[in-house]
Write an enzyme that holds these catalytic residues in place. Structure first.
Site, mmCIF file in Angstrom:
data_model
loop_
_atom_site.group_PDB
_atom_site.id
_atom_site.type_symbol
_atom_site.label_atom_id
_atom_site.label_comp_id
_atom_site.label_asym_id
_atom_site.label_seq_id
_atom_site.Cartn_x
_atom_site.Cartn_y
_atom_site.Cartn_z
ATOM 1 N N SER A 103 0.853 -1.192 0.000
ATOM 2 C CA SER A 103 0.000 0.000 0.000
ATOM 3 C C SER A 103 0.883 1.233 0.000
ATOM 4 C CB SER A 103 -0.866 0.010 1.266
ATOM 5 O OG SER A 103 -1.535 1.244 1.402
ATOM 6 N N TYR A 116 -1.584 -0.828 10.275
ATOM 7 C CA TYR A 116 -1.719 -1.126 8.842
ATOM 8 C C TYR A 116 -0.463 -0.676 8.083
ATOM 9 C CZ TYR A 116 -3.802 -1.071 4.128
ATOM 10 O OH TYR A 116 -4.068 -1.286 2.794
ATOM 11 N N LYS A 120 2.217 -2.982 5.989
ATOM 12 C CA LYS A 120 2.472 -2.824 4.554
ATOM 13 C C LYS A 120 3.941 -2.492 4.278
ATOM 14 C CE LYS A 120 -1.665 -3.825 3.107
ATOM 15 N NZ LYS A 120 -1.904 -5.048 2.316
HETATM 16 N N1 LIG Z 1 -8.841 -0.177 -0.926
HETATM 17 C C1 LIG Z 1 -7.777 0.590 -0.808
HETATM 18 O O1 LIG Z 1 -7.832 1.832 -0.793
HETATM 19 C C2 LIG Z 1 -6.401 -0.054 -0.723
HETATM 20 C C3 LIG Z 1 -5.285 0.776 -0.798
HETATM 21 C C4 LIG Z 1 -4.022 0.219 -0.719
HETATM 22 C C5 LIG Z 1 -3.884 -1.155 -0.579
HETATM 23 N N2 LIG Z 1 -4.982 -1.931 -0.505
HETATM 24 C C6 LIG Z 1 -4.756 -3.380 -0.342
HETATM 25 O O2 LIG Z 1 -5.373 -4.081 -1.416
HETATM 26 C C7 LIG Z 1 -5.740 -5.389 -0.977
HETATM 27 C C8 LIG Z 1 -7.184 -5.650 -1.347
HETATM 28 O O3 LIG Z 1 -7.983 -4.737 -0.589
HETATM 29 P P1 LIG Z 1 -9.469 -4.341 -0.978
HETATM 30 O O4 LIG Z 1 -9.518 -2.859 -0.985
HETATM 31 O O5 LIG Z 1 -9.938 -5.095 -2.171
HETATM 32 O O6 LIG Z 1 -10.178 -4.839 0.356
HETATM 33 P P2 LIG Z 1 -11.546 -5.604 0.555
HETATM 34 O O7 LIG Z 1 -11.816 -5.486 2.022
HETATM 35 O O8 LIG Z 1 -12.572 -5.139 -0.416
HETATM 36 O O9 LIG Z 1 -11.145 -7.090 0.185
HETATM 37 C C9 LIG Z 1 -10.252 -7.836 0.990
HETATM 38 C C10 LIG Z 1 -10.429 -9.314 0.696
HETATM 39 O O10 LIG Z 1 -9.573 -10.039 1.579
HETATM 40 C C11 LIG Z 1 -10.307 -11.117 2.131
HETATM 41 N N3 LIG Z 1 -9.788 -11.431 3.459
HETATM 42 C C12 LIG Z 1 -9.606 -10.570 4.492
HETATM 43 N N4 LIG Z 1 -9.166 -11.228 5.571
HETATM 44 C C13 LIG Z 1 -9.072 -12.547 5.218
HETATM 45 C C14 LIG Z 1 -8.689 -13.714 5.915
HETATM 46 N N5 LIG Z 1 -8.339 -13.696 7.207
HETATM 47 N N6 LIG Z 1 -8.687 -14.895 5.241
HETATM 48 C C15 LIG Z 1 -9.067 -14.942 3.947
HETATM 49 N N7 LIG Z 1 -9.447 -13.860 3.236
HETATM 50 C C16 LIG Z 1 -9.464 -12.670 3.872
HETATM 51 C C17 LIG Z 1 -11.753 -10.598 2.224
HETATM 52 O O11 LIG Z 1 -12.692 -11.642 2.336
HETATM 53 C C18 LIG Z 1 -11.876 -9.796 0.934
HETATM 54 O O12 LIG Z 1 -12.293 -10.602 -0.153
HETATM 55 C C19 LIG Z 1 -5.454 -5.433 0.535
HETATM 56 O O13 LIG Z 1 -4.230 -6.066 0.774
HETATM 57 C C20 LIG Z 1 -5.381 -3.965 0.907
HETATM 58 O O14 LIG Z 1 -4.604 -3.736 2.070
HETATM 59 C C21 LIG Z 1 -6.246 -1.426 -0.580
#
Ligand SMILES: NC(=O)c1ccc[n+]([C@@H]2O[C@H](COP(=O)([O-])OP(=O)(O)OC[C@H]3O[C@@H](n4cnc5c(N)ncnc54)[C@H](O)[C@@H]3O)[C@@H](O)[C@H]2O)c1
Length: 210
Positions: A103, A116, A120
């Protein structure tokens, strides 16, 4: 692989893929799900570690449980999936590509996200060392540092005012869509990225340029 098996099954059906349930906070579930997925697919060329959690809390209020859950899911699970996938890739002798989701928070951080951001930053460090150790087997390991992506993560607390504020931080004037990040993952997974390894690629619309 996801803990939301119904969602995972629907996506897999659309793609002609295989859905496997996993609880990434549990090491034995993580290892057995990886082995099951690799067995069903008949091998592994690409591993994308995308799952992650975000819990918001001021530094002084972060609990040990929140810290541990964040690191268990965001970092430790990634080590375990890489161990299983890279072992299979080495046995296959075919090389491979690993894409880890970090991230922008891992580079610059944000208030209320110390656990968090630290997790990351750990993903970036883990990715670099994995790239150093696995390169001799033709396995590339990179991570992606997205900015603000409009997904379920943080949706419950996200206001239109915040989206406007975050959009203004980008020279492109908008937040990211999931496809912006997916396109980078596809690139890193592909042979087009054959000389990229150990990288932490920004997908932030120019919010972060280093
Ligand atoms: N959304 C943002 O702004 C953003 C920004 C930077 C990085 N990210 C990163 O991108 C990635 C995807 O995030 P997103 O925004 O799609 O989030 P989201 O919450 O929409 O999806 C996360 C997914 O991870 C799965 N998950 C979470 N904990 C779990 C566990 N213990 N076991 C199995 N599955 C699990 C959930 O079921 C879900 O499908 C993450 O690593 C997040 O940190 C997101």
């Amino acid at each position: 692989m996801d803990r939301e098996l119904d969602l995972c099954r629907r996506r897999a059906a659309e793609l002609g893929a295989v859905a496997v349930a996993v609880e990434l906070s549990d090491p034995s579930s993580t290892r057995s799900a990886m082995e099951s997925a690799i067995g069903s697919l008949g091998g592994v060329d690409v591993l994308v570690n995308n799952a992650g959690i975000l819990r918001m809390a001021p530094l002084l209020d972060i609990t040990v449980d929140d810290w541990d859950d964040t690191f268990d899911i965001n970092v430790r699970a990634m080590l375990l999936t890489m161990q299983v996938a890279a072992t299979a890739m080495i046995e296959q002798g075919t090389g491979g590509s690993v894409v880890n989701m970090a991230s922008m928070g891992g580079k610059v951080g944000s208030p209320q996200q110390a656990h968090y951001a630290a997790s990351k930053a750990a993903v970036i460090g883990l990715t670099r060392v994995a790239a150093m150790e696995l390169g001799e087997h033709g396995i590339r390991v990179n991570c992606i540092c997205p900015g603000y992506v409009l997904t379920e993560m943080g949706a419950a607390t996200r206001t239109p005012e915040q989206v406007a504020e975050w959009s203004a931080l980008s020279p492109l004037g908008r937040c990211a869509e999931p496809n912006d990040v997916a396109a980078m993952a596809v690139f890193l997974a592909s042979d087009d990225a054959s000389y990229c390894t150990g990288e932490a690629m920004n997908v932030t619309g120019g919010m972060v340029m280093h």
